[in-house]
Motif scaffolding. Structure first.
Motif, PDB file in Angstrom:
ATOM      1  N   ALA A   1      47.481  38.718  39.250  1.00 14.80           N
ATOM      2  CA  ALA A   1      46.378  39.664  39.051  1.00 14.80           C
ATOM      3  C   ALA A   1      45.961  39.719  37.590  1.00 14.80           C
ATOM      4  O   ALA A   1      44.764  39.765  37.268  1.00 14.80           O
ATOM      5  CB  ALA A   1      46.790  41.049  39.539  1.00 14.80           C
ATOM      6  N   GLU A   2      46.932  39.710  36.694  1.00 15.01           N
ATOM      7  CA  GLU A   2      46.627  39.721  35.268  1.00 15.01           C
ATOM      8  C   GLU A   2      45.934  38.427  34.852  1.00 15.01           C
ATOM      9  O   GLU A   2      44.945  38.440  34.113  1.00 15.01           O
ATOM     10  CB  GLU A   2      47.923  39.909  34.471  1.00 15.01           C
ATOM     11  N   ALA A   3      46.440  37.297  35.329  1.00 18.55           N
ATOM     12  CA  ALA A   3      45.858  36.001  34.986  1.00 18.55           C
ATOM     13  C   ALA A   3      44.406  35.910  35.424  1.00 18.55           C
ATOM     14  O   ALA A   3      43.553  35.356  34.715  1.00 18.55           O
ATOM     15  CB  ALA A   3      46.670  34.872  35.627  1.00 18.55           C
ATOM     16  N   GLU A   4      44.109  36.461  36.577  1.00 17.97           N
ATOM     17  CA  GLU A   4      42.749  36.385  37.107  1.00 17.97           C
ATOM     18  C   GLU A   4      41.748  37.151  36.252  1.00 17.97           C
ATOM     19  O   GLU A   4      40.548  36.848  36.274  1.00 17.97           O
ATOM     20  CB  GLU A   4      42.729  36.901  38.556  1.00 17.97           C
ATOM     21  N   GLN A   5      42.207  38.133  35.475  1.00 19.92           N
ATOM     22  CA  GLN A   5      41.324  38.946  34.650  1.00 19.92           C
ATOM     23  C   GLN A   5      41.120  38.378  33.243  1.00 19.92           C
ATOM     24  O   GLN A   5      40.263  38.856  32.501  1.00 19.92           O
ATOM     25  CB  GLN A   5      41.880  40.377  34.535  1.00 19.92           C
TER      26      GLN A   5
ATOM     27  N   ARG B   1      54.168  29.528  39.243  1.00 18.16           N
ATOM     28  CA  ARG B   1      53.281  28.468  39.745  1.00 18.16           C
ATOM     29  C   ARG B   1      51.930  29.058  40.161  1.00 18.16           C
ATOM     30  O   ARG B   1      50.873  28.457  39.870  1.00 18.16           O
ATOM     31  CB  ARG B   1      53.947  27.752  40.909  1.00 18.16           C
ATOM     32  N   LYS B   2      51.935  30.222  40.788  1.00 15.05           N
ATOM     33  CA  LYS B   2      50.675  30.858  41.194  1.00 15.05           C
ATOM     34  C   LYS B   2      49.849  31.298  39.981  1.00 15.05           C
ATOM     35  O   LYS B   2      48.613  31.206  39.986  1.00 15.05           O
ATOM     36  CB  LYS B   2      50.959  32.047  42.104  1.00 15.05           C
ATOM     37  N   ILE B   3      50.528  31.760  38.949  1.00 14.74           N
ATOM     38  CA  ILE B   3      49.828  32.141  37.711  1.00 14.74           C
ATOM     39  C   ILE B   3      49.171  30.918  37.078  1.00 14.74           C
ATOM     40  O   ILE B   3      48.004  30.961  36.655  1.00 14.74           O
ATOM     41  CB  ILE B   3      50.817  32.799  36.723  1.00 14.74           C
ATOM     42  N   ILE B   4      49.908  29.824  37.026  1.00 13.43           N
ATOM     43  CA  ILE B   4      49.349  28.576  36.480  1.00 13.43           C
ATOM     44  C   ILE B   4      48.126  28.152  37.280  1.00 13.43           C
ATOM     45  O   ILE B   4      47.080  27.789  36.718  1.00 13.43           O
ATOM     46  CB  ILE B   4      50.419  27.466  36.495  1.00 13.43           C
ATOM     47  N   GLU B   5      48.237  28.196  38.586  1.00  7.13           N
ATOM     48  CA  GLU B   5      47.120  27.799  39.445  1.00  7.13           C
ATOM     49  C   GLU B   5      45.909  28.697  39.219  1.00  7.13           C
ATOM     50  O   GLU B   5      44.767  28.226  39.238  1.00  7.13           O
ATOM     51  CB  GLU B   5      47.567  27.845  40.907  1.00  7.13           C
ATOM     52  N   ALA B   6      46.149  29.998  38.983  1.00  3.03           N
ATOM     53  CA  ALA B   6      45.041  30.922  38.736  1.00  3.03           C
ATOM     54  C   ALA B   6      44.300  30.562  37.448  1.00  3.03           C
ATOM     55  O   ALA B   6      43.061  30.594  37.400  1.00  3.03           O
ATOM     56  CB  ALA B   6      45.561  32.358  38.653  1.00  3.03           C
TER      57      ALA B   6
END
Length: 311
Positions: A197-201, A226-231
């Protein structure tokens, strides 16, 4: 505690060492052999797979010694045995290179960190307009070890990233990196990103340095990373990702994800080559030149293809 007998270098004019354990996967002696052949020097870097610091300190007193590559687990422990550190070695907090200088007939043992040069040159020599596309944008470092500190140093000091995102499975490791960088006066703007959520912002990074092993995520923390990297990679604005991992292959899962999303991917062998070339500049006092660099690249390509020994 692994040690090894003193090597025979009677056939050489000058000798250096690769000191660490384990080092069986290292390309370092082969890279330096290619440089010395280009420069016409009867020099060699010999592997010293050992944790015996006292033995190493005796070997480097020999008159034929010219310098050493220092790898794990000695990059920090070697500090107390050196006479001087370059600002770069001190600020990063790890020494991967010992070189010599003379003062009033006395040999001075100096330490520096050429991993910084490897990261910087990997970006600058592979991205067509690094100043325009990477500088003054957020940067991102994946990982929390010594390589991560080198990467942060480059992004803050040379690429002028106002913010550097830190992504890692272990919050304590990130805190240690941030604390160290702050103590050395390049910690402003470091931000630990711990959720998707933070990465997306956040604004998209320009330069990304991945400093973790090429292993599939298994734990909940690794899956979140891994999901943060992908975001971040999925954002509309793209950049360049340097994958520091090169063994057993420079082609990694994170690199493949970045490439699929339209990022320029720079292989870890590029950083390896340029940090090694910088080491030889310290040791020989000479520029390696285009011919030497091309020869080194050819050697690395053969090693990656499994042609010939690494050491």
């Amino acid at each position: 505690m692994p040690s090894c007998p003193s090597p025979d270098f009677s056939h050489l004019d000058r000798v250096g060492y690769l000191f660490g354990y384990p080092i069986g996967h290292s390309f370092s002696p082969s890279i330096h052999r290619a440089v010395y052949e280009t420069l016409g020097l009867n020099w060699a870097q010999l592997p010293l797979p050992s944790t015996d610091m006292e033995h190493f300190l005796e070997l480097i007193k020999h008159p034929q010694f010219y310098g050493a590559s220092v790898t794990m687990p000695h990059k920090v422990a070697i500090f107390e045995h050196l006479d001087e550190l370059t600002p770069q070695g001190r600020d990063v907090g790890a020494c991967n290179t010992i070189f010599l200088r003379e003062e009033a007939g006395r040999r001075i043992y100096c330490g520096t960190n050429t991993d910084v040069n490897g990261v910087l040159e990997a970006f600058h020599r592979n991205v067509s307009s690094p100043t325009a596309t990477l500088h003054n944008r957020p940067g991102m470092v994946i990982g929390g070890g010594g390589a991560a500190r080198s990467a942060v140093y480059v992004l803050k000091k040379f690429m002028r990233c106002p913010v550097v995102y830190l992504v890692n499975r272990d919050a304590a490791e990130v805190e240690a990196v941030m604390s160290w960088c702050t103590q050395q006066n390049y910690g402003d703007g470091l931000r630990y990103v711990s959720t998707v959520a933070e990465a997306e912002q956040l604004e998209a990074p320009g330069a990304v340095v991945a400093c973790i092993p090429n292993l599939p995520p298994a734990t909940p923390a690794e899956l979140e990373v891994r999901k943060i990297i992908e975001a971040f990679l999925a954002k509309d604005t793209k950049g360049a990702l340097l994958e520091m991992c090169y063994h057993p292959s420079p082609h990694t899962e994170i690199g493949a994800l970045a490439e699929k999303q339209g990022w320029q991917v720079i292989l870890g062998t590029e950083a390896l080559i340029w940090q090694g070339v910088e080491q030889d500049r310290y040791w020989t006092g000479r520029e390696v030149g285009k011919e030497g660099v091309e020869r080194v690249k050819a050697v690395v390509a053969k090693l990656l293809a499994g042609e010939g020994p690494h050491l």
